[in-house]
Scaffold this motif. Structure first.
Motif, short mmCIF file in Angstrom:
data_model
loop_
_atom_site.label_atom_id
_atom_site.label_comp_id
_atom_site.label_asym_id
_atom_site.label_seq_id
_atom_site.Cartn_x
_atom_site.Cartn_y
_atom_site.Cartn_z
N SER A 45 10.35 -10.83 6.39
CA SER A 45 11.55 -11.28 5.71
C SER A 45 11.87 -10.45 4.47
N GLY A 46 11.05 -9.43 4.19
CA GLY A 46 11.32 -8.58 3.04
C GLY A 46 12.38 -7.54 3.32
N PHE A 72 1.89 -8.83 5.61
CA PHE A 72 2.97 -8.21 4.83
C PHE A 72 4.36 -8.72 5.22
N GLU A 73 4.38 -9.65 6.17
CA GLU A 73 5.67 -10.09 6.68
C GLU A 73 6.50 -10.86 5.65
N LYS A 74 5.84 -11.48 4.69
CA LYS A 74 6.58 -12.29 3.72
C LYS A 74 7.35 -11.40 2.73
N ASP A 75 6.73 -10.32 2.33
CA ASP A 75 7.33 -9.50 1.26
C ASP A 75 7.97 -8.21 1.75
N PHE A 76 7.69 -7.86 3.00
CA PHE A 76 8.23 -6.59 3.51
C PHE A 76 8.87 -6.79 4.88
N ARG A 103 -2.27 -4.03 -0.49
CA ARG A 103 -1.49 -4.88 -1.41
C ARG A 103 -1.55 -4.37 -2.85
N THR A 105 12.04 -4.00 1.89
CA THR A 105 11.43 -2.68 2.01
C THR A 105 10.59 -2.60 3.30
#
Lengths: 388, 264
Positions: free
Chosen positions: B16-17, B41-45, B261, B19
């Protein structure tokens, strides 16, 4: 894990003094190699069979990694393929490995492995089973080599086939260009001879001029055959323009007259019986007829007549051309209609070997065919086509 | 513009991010290699996974032995993907041989990648004068021979259904059938391309911010090789993982996730 312990009897039968069939012995002396890896991938337990096969003692093996037993190539392969596979699916089966023995020799084996995991998913240990596979590996190598050889042969044949096809195309293009370029000078010669004949020359000159005219006609026929052949091969196919309004008789008569002009000494007997209109491509039928006539003149007995019979009956048009003389051999019959087929006559009488091929192509384009019957004293080519 | 790469390289984008963080697999398997790492990394990227041509679910008909005879062919594909998906200043995580593919791609398309994470990188596997790669040319030949031996064992290893593993429900049958399965001829060619590569000269030209993740006891890319990469990529950093072996993304995903991270 314990490496020894109380024997667990599997069966209470058998001789009292015979070695007991128990789990310990089953593990140690099984007909396959066993070892177990800790969660860090170190060997923690290994059976006698594996030690025997590899020449290592248990002490030498415990504490090492599975990959340490492999040659370098095998290690890379293990690290990049089998270790990830084991982690991903929890097992691997039938993996081909080369174990390096204590003597430094390669021992080809097949390995199965399965992970044992705790409730939370952590790896507790991994069990590995080893089967010797030297013969199987040899056989697989032979198969792989045979396949590689077959692939190489296939590639070679394909290359040769492509090269030959290209060469063939080049030859046919050359023929097409050549045929086309020969037409113009021939037309000039023909026009010149006509002019000479119109000037009413003396008998000697007139004879020579007629001979030239005959040769021109024959050559023109050869060129047409060449061009048709090349066109057919180059993908143009043989196109026909059917015309039902034009009578067939004058078309055939003209072809006969042209031949007669060239070989006035030969007897041509023509029997024409065309009762119904027939849709044909007149130029093509003239060419077909001319090719059959030329063939009969060349190969027939010069002292005997050539008999032509044209008829429309039973919904068919038939044109047959028969000559006397030696028969066509059965072997020659097979290839008679192939392009560049050369007959059995004298070399001086030979054309390009395209006449019958072109004639049969014309017949096909009219939905018909050419049959040939050849026996001791007569050879007869018959063109048959349906009258639509 | 039709997105050729999406099919050719079997691209999967989630997260859902904004970048993009691109995960590139190495020699041996396919994008499944990242299955324990990428989800973190799916939440921030926006996570991007793909298969190199010849691997996994890529379009095998796109395989061209000349193009993929050098790592440049693979790097060109990465750049092509980046152009089609409009990557600017993205993060590239390359495992094993993909580390060098990332190095090449970042130079080919300046501005496309702002950060490189190289997991187990090696600019050259074969020893050379004054350079330790870890392998002799003969050992690499042995590897290529070993690949030939695993033709049959290989496909057989893929065959068993996953049913016997009720404790690993995340492994669908579809995964078992495609994971690590490679056309043997392509696998051999990729092995040759990988282990014959020499990208030492490309390291000093890297301008992206670079992190090297070095495993303990990695026989394919040893610590000495990792050090060499750090010394030659200007401004790069190296993190030594506790994980051993060549595939920490599978054997120690949590440690890999933490290291990435703290860098991105």
């Amino acid at each position: 894990m314990k490496s020894s312990g109380p024997s667990v009897p599997l069966s209470d039968g058998g001789e009292p003094n015979a070695p007991a069939e128990d789990l310990e012995d089953l593990y140690e002396n099984a007909p396959c190699g066993y070892f177990s890896l800790s969660s860090e991938g170190l060997i923690v337990k290994v059976n006698q069979t594996f030690c025997r096969w590899t020449g290592f003692s248990k002490d030498e093996l415990v504490g090492r990694r599975l990959r340490d037993l492999l040659n370098v190539g095998g290690r890379i392969f293990y690290e990049t393929h089998f270790a990830p596979l084991l982690r991903m699916q929890g097992f691997f089966n039938e993996v081909a490995l080369d174990v390096m023995t204590a003597a430094g020799e390669k021992l080809p084996v097949l390995a199965n492995a399965s992970e044992r995991r705790a409730q939370n998913g952590d790896v507790l240990f991994t069990r590995v089973t080893i089967f010797p596979a030297a013969e199987r590996r040899r056989y697989e190598r032979e198969l792989a080599d045979a396949r590689a050889a077959a692939d190489a042969r296939n590639r070679d044949l394909t290359e040769r086939w492509v090269a030959e096809r290209e060469q063939g195309e080049l030859r046919e293009q050359f023929i097409a260009v050549l045929g086309h370029d020969l037409r113009n000078p021939l037309a000039a010669i023909d026009a010149g001879v006509r002019l000479v004949l119109r000037e009413q020359p003396g008998e000697r000159i007139a004879t020579v001029a007629r001979l030239i005219q005959g040769s021109t006609l024959r050559m023109s026929g050869l060129i047409n055959n060449l061009l048709d052949f090349a066109r057919g091969r180059l993908g143009g196919g043989m196109a026909v323009q059917l015309d039902v309004s034009k009578p067939l008789k004058p078309t055939l008569q003209q072809a006969i007259d042209e031949i007669r002009a060239v070989v006035p000494e030969r007897v041509l007997q023509m029997h024409l019986e065309v009762d119904v209109p027939v849709a044909v491509d007149h130029a093509r039928i003239a060419q077909l007829f001319s090719n059959l006539l030329g063939n009969a003149i060349t190969h027939g007995d010069p002292l005997e007549p050539v008999n032509v019979d044209v008829a429309t009956r039973a919904g068919q048009l038939t044109i047959s051309v028969a000559n006397s003389g030696p028969p066509i051999s059965p072997a020659a019959m097979e290839t008679l209609f192939q392009p560049f087929y050369r007959g059995e006559g004298k070399a001086s009488q030979q054309g390009l070997g395209l006449g019958l091929y072109i004639a049969s192509e014309i017949a096909k384009a009219h939905g018909g065919r050419i049959d040939v019957v050849s026996h001791a004293n007569e050879t007869c080519f018959t063109f048959v086509m349906p009258i639509v | 513009m039709p997105l050729f790469s999406l099919k050719k390289n079997n691209v999967h984008q989630t997260g859902s991010g904004i970048t993009p963080i691109v995960f590139s697999h190495g020699f041996g398997c396919d994008q499944n290699m990242w299955r324990f790492v990428a989800p973190a990394f799916e939440k921030d990227f926006k996570t991007v996974l793909f298969d190199h041509v010849g691997a996994g679910g890529s379009d095998l008909s796109a395989y061209d032995s000349v193009k993929y005879g050098s790592l440049d062919g693979y790097a060109d594909d990465v750049v092509e993907m980046g152009r089609e998906l409009d990557w600017r200043e993205v993060i590239f995580v390359g495992h094993s041989v993909s580390a060098m593919i990332g190095v090449l791609a970042s130079q080919r398309a300046p501005g496309m990648f702002s950060k490189l994470v190289l997991v187990g990188p090696s600019p050259r596997y074969i020893d050379d004068e004054g350079y330790f790669g870890g392998f002799t040319a003969q050992q690499i030949e042995e590897l290529l021979e070993g690949l030939a031996d695993n033709h049959m064992g290989w496909s057989a290893a893929m065959a068993p259904a996953i049913m016997g593993n009720p404790d690993r429900p995340e492994l669908a049958a579809e995964l078992t059938n495609s994971f690590c399965r490679t056309d043997p001829a392509i696998a051999r060619a990729f092995a040759r391309t990988t282990f014959m590569s020499d990208n030492r000269a490309d390291l000093p030209n890297v301008v992206a911010d670079t992190l090297i993740l070095q495993c303990a006891d990695d026989i394919i890319a040893s610590e000495r090789v990792g050090e060499y990469v750090r010394e030659h990529i200007p401004g790069s950093r190296i993190v030594y993982l506790k994980a051993s072996g060549h595939c920490p993304n599978l054997s120690a995903p949590d440690e890999v996730v933490r290291a990435i991270r703290s860098f991105v």
